[in-house]
Design a protein around this motif. Structure first.
Motif: not given
Ligand code: PML
Length: 308
Positions: A171-181
């Motif tokens: 469980t991460m404290r924050g958010a993941a940033i991922i590619s939309a493609t």
């Protein structure tokens, strides 16, 4: 030159969102006085230059994070934050402390508070429109999420990547940033993720916000905070969409959000008792990651409901 005047709320919001200042007035933009922040603002309107002066009450950002030490690992329990006036600080600290001590993920053994005074005027933005989707099971919810995200040109690979991050045991404290493609992840510390920070509800519109949520029968701090966060995230030009599933085992409503979709609440997004969850931001190809992270973590943003 037009003499200084007090502006209407609408005009002011437009300026705060980023209208240019005429050269020569820049030095008066914001300065601190005994009253708080004083802004001198201007807009070009019908070929005229108008100047606005207003006193802005000093604002404070409270951030709370609670964790538990299990086998020498700091496990995330809960977090919360908001932007407040000075006279609200002690009340809000009490509310956040209570929340940290009574979370269904467990009893924390460390609670961190950061209380920070702003020297920067927050950007004011409008909230996303709230919509509700009835789903009968997590399977149905995932099918629906997939369909809606595909419609935004987010690829199947990227959607499966998002679900795999949510389904992992960490469980991460924050958010993941991922590619939309593609199957790519950009946040530099994947144990931690990105914590969207320095955000709150504009006090001028708080009452209206409460009325709207009351009418929808969802007037609680969880929805308020999630909508505020989703609105800040969606406002960035390079964020295509967000997926959020709560890591609270007792909370089974999640959402997907974007400029086009609004804030789409989804019931039964997971089974009760499931501790897995997370936030995923799908971003455009070629986005400036450093600038995006700086906006999400550092730029003060207030959500204003006056035009909702
Ligand atoms: C959380 O705070 O755990 C995330 C909650 C997301 C959904 C909030 C809502 O009911 O709209």
């Amino acid at each position: 030159m037009v003499s200084p005047s007090i502006d209407s709320g609408q005009a002011c919001r437009t300026i705060i969102a980023g209208t240019a200042y005429p050269t020569g007035l820049g030095i008066f933009k914001n300065f601190i006085s005994g009253f708080g922040l004083i802004q001198a603002k201007s807009i070009f309107q019908e070929n005229q230059v108008k100047y606005y002066w207003r006193v802005v009450v000093e604002m404070w950002n409270i951030r709370m994070r609670a964790s538990q030490n299990i086998e020498s690992q700091e496990i995330h329990i809960s977090g919360a934050e908001g932007i407040f006036e000075e006279n609200e600080l002690s009340k809000m600290l009490g509310i956040y402390l209570k929340r940290a001590l009574n979370h269904s993920r467990g009893k924390p053994d460390k609670i961190y508070f950061t209380i920070e005074n702003f020297k920067q005027i927050p950007i004011k933005i409008s909230p996303l429109i709230i919509k509700n989707l009835i789903c009968n099971s997590p399977k149905e919810a995932r099918e629906l999420i997939t369909e809606r995200l595909l419609n935004l040109n987010i690829t199947k690979d990227a959607i499966l990547h998002a679900f795999s991050i949510i389904d992992s045991n960490k469980t991460m404290r924050g958010a993941a940033i991922i590619s939309a493609t593609k199957v790519l992840r950009f946040d530099p510390n994947i144990e931690r993720g990105i914590r969207v920070s320095r955000l709150g509800i504009d006090r001028e519109s708080d009452r209206k916000f409460n009325r709207i949520l009351k009418r929808l029968k969802i007037n609680n701090s969880r929805v308020k905070e999630a909508l505020t966060l989703a609105s800040k995230v969606a406002y960035h030009v390079d964020v295509k969409a967000e997926l959020c599933i709560s890591d609270d085992p007792d909370y089974t409503t999640g959402y997907i959000a974007s400029k086009e979709l609004g804030y789409l609440r989804i019931a039964n997004i997971k089974n009760s008792g499931d501790r897995k969850g997370g936030r995923i931001f799908f971003i455009n190809e070629g986005a400036d990651i450093f600038e995006l992270i700086n906006y999400l973590e550092k730029m003060p943003v207030l959500v204003n409901f006056e035009n909702y």
